[in-house]
Design an enzyme around this catalytic site. Structure first.
Site, PDB file in Angstrom:
ATOM      1  N   HIS A 134       0.878  -1.186   0.000  1.00 18.57           N
ATOM      2  CA  HIS A 134       0.000   0.000   0.000  1.00 18.57           C
ATOM      3  C   HIS A 134       0.908   1.227   0.000  1.00 18.57           C
ATOM      4  CE1 HIS A 134      -3.493   2.408   0.595  1.00 18.57           C
ATOM      5  NE2 HIS A 134      -3.865   2.060   1.808  1.00 18.57           N
ATOM      6  N   LYS A 193       7.848  -8.988  -6.528  1.00 16.42           N
ATOM      7  CA  LYS A 193       6.968  -7.856  -6.819  1.00 16.42           C
ATOM      8  C   LYS A 193       7.833  -6.608  -7.014  1.00 16.42           C
ATOM      9  CE  LYS A 193       2.453  -8.958  -6.360  1.00 16.42           C
ATOM     10  NZ  LYS A 193       1.565  -8.869  -5.223  1.00 16.42           N
ATOM     11  N   ILE A 194       7.545  -5.856  -8.046  1.00 17.58           N
ATOM     12  CA  ILE A 194       8.251  -4.599  -8.275  1.00 17.58           C
ATOM     13  C   ILE A 194       7.343  -3.487  -7.759  1.00 17.58           C
ATOM     14  CG2 ILE A 194       9.360  -3.132 -10.003  1.00 17.58           C
ATOM     15  CD1 ILE A 194      10.584  -6.007  -9.658  1.00 17.58           C
ATOM     16  N   MET A 195       7.795  -2.838  -6.702  1.00 18.58           N
ATOM     17  CA  MET A 195       6.922  -1.893  -6.007  1.00 18.58           C
ATOM     18  C   MET A 195       6.705  -0.621  -6.843  1.00 18.58           C
ATOM     19  SD  MET A 195       6.029  -3.553  -3.523  1.00 18.58           S
ATOM     20  CE  MET A 195       6.514  -5.114  -2.841  1.00 18.58           C
ATOM     21  N   GLY A 196       5.461  -0.145  -6.790  1.00 19.60           N
ATOM     22  CA  GLY A 196       5.120   1.028  -7.598  1.00 19.60           C
ATOM     23  C   GLY A 196       4.476   0.646  -8.924  1.00 19.60           C
ATOM     24  N   PHE A 197       4.227  -0.665  -9.110  1.00 18.90           N
ATOM     25  CA  PHE A 197       3.579  -1.126 -10.347  1.00 18.90           C
ATOM     26  C   PHE A 197       2.361  -1.970 -10.023  1.00 18.90           C
ATOM     27  CE2 PHE A 197       7.559   0.251 -11.862  1.00 18.90           C
ATOM     28  CZ  PHE A 197       7.305   0.723 -13.134  1.00 18.90           C
ATOM     29  N   HIS A 236      -2.067  -2.477  -9.907  1.00 17.21           N
ATOM     30  CA  HIS A 236      -3.113  -1.914  -9.050  1.00 17.21           C
ATOM     31  C   HIS A 236      -4.271  -2.881  -8.937  1.00 17.21           C
ATOM     32  CE1 HIS A 236      -5.931   0.974  -7.350  1.00 17.21           C
ATOM     33  NE2 HIS A 236      -4.851   1.601  -6.950  1.00 17.21           N
ATOM     34  N   ARG A 261      -3.532   8.865 -12.005  1.00 15.84           N
ATOM     35  CA  ARG A 261      -2.702   9.807 -11.241  1.00 15.84           C
ATOM     36  C   ARG A 261      -1.258   9.776 -11.708  1.00 15.84           C
ATOM     37  NH1 ARG A 261      -4.187   6.936  -5.686  1.00 15.84           N
ATOM     38  NH2 ARG A 261      -3.521   5.227  -7.043  1.00 15.84           N
ATOM     39  N   ASP A 269       2.478   5.682  -6.739  1.00 18.78           N
ATOM     40  CA  ASP A 269       3.670   5.647  -5.894  1.00 18.78           C
ATOM     41  C   ASP A 269       4.970   5.702  -6.683  1.00 18.78           C
ATOM     42  OD1 ASP A 269       2.483   5.519  -3.319  1.00 18.78           O
ATOM     43  OD2 ASP A 269       1.789   3.515  -3.842  1.00 18.78           O
ATOM     44  N   ARG A 299      -3.538  11.801   3.103  1.00 24.34           N
ATOM     45  CA  ARG A 299      -4.669  10.865   3.120  1.00 24.34           C
ATOM     46  C   ARG A 299      -5.541  11.024   4.361  1.00 24.34           C
ATOM     47  NH1 ARG A 299      -5.689   6.172   0.142  1.00 24.34           N
ATOM     48  NH2 ARG A 299      -4.845   7.433  -1.576  1.00 24.34           N
ATOM     49  N   ARG A 350     -18.711  -6.384   9.825  1.00 26.78           N
ATOM     50  CA  ARG A 350     -18.314  -7.644  10.445  1.00 26.78           C
ATOM     51  C   ARG A 350     -18.681  -8.759   9.472  1.00 26.78           C
ATOM     52  NH1 ARG A 350     -17.805 -12.808  11.620  1.00 26.78           N
ATOM     53  NH2 ARG A 350     -17.457 -13.300  13.815  1.00 26.78           N
TER      54      ARG A 350
HETATM   55  N1  COA Z   1       5.406  -6.677  -9.781  1.00 28.54           N
HETATM   56  C1  COA Z   1       5.445  -7.895 -10.302  1.00 28.54           C
HETATM   57  N2  COA Z   1       4.356  -8.642 -10.532  1.00 28.54           N
HETATM   58  C2  COA Z   1       3.188  -8.107 -10.198  1.00 28.54           C
HETATM   59  C3  COA Z   1       3.060  -6.830  -9.650  1.00 28.54           C
HETATM   60  C4  COA Z   1       4.234  -6.107  -9.444  1.00 28.54           C
HETATM   61  N3  COA Z   1       4.202  -4.875  -8.926  1.00 28.54           N
HETATM   62  N4  COA Z   1       1.772  -6.559  -9.439  1.00 28.54           N
HETATM   63  C5  COA Z   1       1.099  -7.632  -9.830  1.00 28.54           C
HETATM   64  N5  COA Z   1       1.952  -8.577 -10.284  1.00 28.54           N
HETATM   65  C6  COA Z   1       1.613  -9.887 -10.791  1.00 28.54           C
HETATM   66  C7  COA Z   1       1.509 -10.866  -9.638  1.00 28.54           C
HETATM   67  O1  COA Z   1       2.718 -11.468  -9.331  1.00 28.54           O
HETATM   68  C8  COA Z   1       0.483 -11.825 -10.160  1.00 28.54           C
HETATM   69  O2  COA Z   1       1.111 -12.687 -11.085  1.00 28.54           O
HETATM   70  P1  COA Z   1       0.645 -14.220 -11.180  1.00 28.54           P
HETATM   71  O3  COA Z   1      -0.790 -14.198 -11.593  1.00 28.54           O
HETATM   72  O4  COA Z   1       1.591 -14.780 -12.195  1.00 28.54           O
HETATM   73  O5  COA Z   1       0.839 -14.793  -9.801  1.00 28.54           O
HETATM   74  C9  COA Z   1      -0.464 -10.937 -10.963  1.00 28.54           C
HETATM   75  O6  COA Z   1       0.311  -9.818 -11.390  1.00 28.54           O
HETATM   76  C10 COA Z   1      -1.643 -10.453 -10.152  1.00 28.54           C
HETATM   77  O7  COA Z   1      -1.111  -9.819  -8.970  1.00 28.54           O
HETATM   78  P2  COA Z   1      -1.834  -9.784  -7.564  1.00 28.54           P
HETATM   79  O8  COA Z   1      -0.847  -9.369  -6.546  1.00 28.54           O
HETATM   80  O9  COA Z   1      -2.581 -11.058  -7.334  1.00 28.54           O
HETATM   81  O10 COA Z   1      -2.910  -8.688  -7.861  1.00 28.54           O
HETATM   82  P3  COA Z   1      -3.553  -7.742  -6.800  1.00 28.54           P
HETATM   83  O11 COA Z   1      -4.756  -7.167  -7.405  1.00 28.54           O
HETATM   84  O12 COA Z   1      -3.706  -8.419  -5.482  1.00 28.54           O
HETATM   85  O13 COA Z   1      -2.364  -6.695  -6.667  1.00 28.54           O
HETATM   86  C11 COA Z   1      -1.155  -4.915  -5.910  1.00 28.54           C
HETATM   87  C12 COA Z   1      -2.478  -5.366  -6.511  1.00 28.54           C
HETATM   88  C13 COA Z   1      -1.149  -3.394  -5.896  1.00 28.54           C
HETATM   89  C14 COA Z   1      -1.078  -5.421  -4.466  1.00 28.54           C
HETATM   90  C15 COA Z   1       0.030  -5.452  -6.744  1.00 28.54           C
HETATM   91  O14 COA Z   1      -0.037  -4.967  -8.059  1.00 28.54           O
HETATM   92  C16 COA Z   1       1.340  -5.119  -6.086  1.00 28.54           C
HETATM   93  O15 COA Z   1       1.773  -5.819  -5.166  1.00 28.54           O
HETATM   94  N6  COA Z   1       2.021  -4.012  -6.545  1.00 28.54           N
HETATM   95  C17 COA Z   1       3.235  -3.594  -5.936  1.00 28.54           C
HETATM   96  C18 COA Z   1       2.965  -2.792  -4.673  1.00 28.54           C
HETATM   97  C19 COA Z   1       2.448  -1.425  -4.977  1.00 28.54           C
HETATM   98  O16 COA Z   1       2.926  -0.729  -5.854  1.00 28.54           O
HETATM   99  N7  COA Z   1       1.448  -1.017  -4.196  1.00 28.54           N
HETATM  100  C20 COA Z   1       0.833   0.282  -4.334  1.00 28.54           C
HETATM  101  C21 COA Z   1      -0.511   0.132  -4.941  1.00 28.54           C
HETATM  102  S1  COA Z   1      -1.228   1.722  -5.319  1.00 28.54           S
END
Ligand code: COA
Length: 379
Positions: free
Chosen positions: A220, A253-257, A259, A268, A310, A335, A354
């Site tokens: 998040h 996971k690559i952070m910042g990618f 949604h 945004r 992000d 926020r 609940r």
């Molecule tokens: N980097 C690499 N792979 C990613 C990814 C990322 N940032 N985001 C999603 N994926 C991949 C997952 O590994 C998954 O692959 P799979 O189906 O082969 O297992 C698929 O895409 C679906 O991802 P999932 O995490 O199940 O989707 P979600 O809807 O739960 O995820 C997030 C949403 C935001 C949690 C996710 O994109 C993420 O962890 N992003 C990075 C953290 C981030 O930037 N958070 C800020 C959000 S505003």
């Protein structure tokens, strides 16, 4: 509820109603109270947005002026809170400082009736930047800063407290836009946590403390700091592709990618990217921006994943000289406006949140008296 037999985190579940924000479902874009994020980020300033979220309408010039004055008058830190901030370790995670600061404020100035909710929301809006800057400067520079200031905007105020000098107009406006973009986003995890707490009729500080703790994680709000850590690993553009391919092959996971709600882009992101580019040009050193662009290109090529808010917030803050551990706390300072609006909305038409769970544990069984329990059962 489940994807391939696994819990899917309530994806696509409608968990309530809101009049505060749309996030691109059913053909709508991102809007706050009906206004598009592009218009708000292009034409308004953060205080107008906070007012809009809390009161439902854009302020008139007089109302905004009064609101600015009110926020400015609420910036003073109580002595008890200063003492706590001084006692917290300088090595603490600044998100823990924000969470603790909010909680301590709730002890000093408790919410005794919900009639106080607007004033408390404004107090938090005014005071959160003071909490962060006071703790940071006390431990980094060994000084007790004066948190009263002539700076009218939250962005100018925070940057001024942080550096001790008046910020450049370009930096102040970049942070202002960033605060607008971070202010609200429907039923995201931290807002939902705040609403769950509010649904028990708990006080505003407890709701916001729950939200701060939820925002802290890298999936998040913590993603902006994690994104900067990633960008900082690269000295040159050529290093990006092989490193990302390796990380993705390892399923990192690559952070910042990516949604949860958006499928092809985050509305945004282009706005904050534009600010990152402007600040890069202004600084005369666009290396961090170019590396960020390359990461974006590779992520799209390899995974069809797009940057969320992000990602370019990281380089934007970098160019303003903001220390990385303060990135997510800045998100909090913004926020809190959206959280407070949601807490009030929840209270106005409340039902305890609940849900139920599918039980996947052992079948019902007979109690085993102590003398009959064998170690093997318990590993
Ligand atoms: N980097 C690499 N792979 C990613 C990814 C990322 N940032 N985001 C999603 N994926 C991949 C997952 O590994 C998954 O692959 P799979 O189906 O082969 O297992 C698929 O895409 C679906 O991802 P999932 O995490 O199940 O989707 P979600 O809807 O739960 O995820 C997030 C949403 C935001 C949690 C996710 O994109 C993420 O962890 N992003 C990075 C953290 C981030 O930037 N958070 C800020 C959000 S505003």
């Amino acid at each position: 509820m489940t994807k391939n037999g696994k819990f899917d985190g309530l994806a696509n579940v409608t968990a309530g109603a809101t009049a505060i924000c749309t996030v691109g479902k059913e053909g709508t874009g991102l809007t706050y109270r009906g206004y598009s994020i592009e218009d708000l980020a292009g034409q308004a300033r953060f205080e107008e947005i906070a007012y809009l979220l809390l009161y439902g309408e854009l302020p008139t010039e007089q109302e905004l002026n009064d609101y600015d004055n009110r926020l400015m008058s609420l910036r003073g830190l109580p002595a008890e809170l200063k003492a706590v901030l001084e006692q917290l370790p300088g090595t603490a995670d600044p998100m823990d400082v924000m969470r603790t600061g909010c909680s301590v404020l709730g002890c000093i100035e408790p919410e005794c009736t919900f009639d106080q909710q607007y004033r408390i929301a404004e107090r938090m809006l005014a005071l959160f930047p003071s909490i962060l800057a006071y703790w940071y400067r006390f431990h980094r520079d060994g000084i007790r800063i004066d948190t009263e200031s002539e700076e009218r905007t939250v962005s100018g105020y925070f940057l001024h407290l942080l550096s001790g000098t008046k910020p450049p107009a370009l930096h102040q406006r970049a942070l202002d836009v960033s605060l607008i973009l971070y202010a609200e986003h429907e039923f995201n995890a931290s807002t939902f946590a705040a609403r769950v707490a509010a649904s028990t009729l708990s006080d505003m500080y407890s709701c916001v403390t729950a939200a701060i703790g939820t925002l802290r994680g890298p999936l998040h709000g913590g993603a902006n700091e994690a994104a900067m850590e990633l960008i900082s690993r690269f000295d040159s553009i050529e290093d990006v592709e092989p490193a990302l391919k390796t990380a993705l092959a390892r399923k990192e996971k690559i952070m910042g990618f990516g949604h949860r709600v958006y499928n092809v882009s985050d509305p945004r992101s282009p706005i904050i990217e534009g600010w990152s580019r402007r600040l890069a040009d202004d600084s005369g050193d666009d290396r961090v921006f170019r590396i960020s662009k390359e990461i974006e290109t590779v992520m799209w090529q390899q995974k069809k994943l797009f940057p969320n808010l992000d990602f370019y917030s990281a380089s934007t803050y970098h160019y303003m000289g903001i220390p990385v551990p303060l990135y997510t706390p800045i998100f909090v300072c913004s926020r809190v406006s959206g959280w407070a609006a949601h807490i009030m909305e929840q209270r106005a038409d409340n039902a305890l949140i609940r849900p139920t769970a599918d039980y996947v544990g052992s079948e019902e069984r007979s109690f085993v008296p102590m003398e009959k329990r064998h170690k093997a059962h318990y590993g």
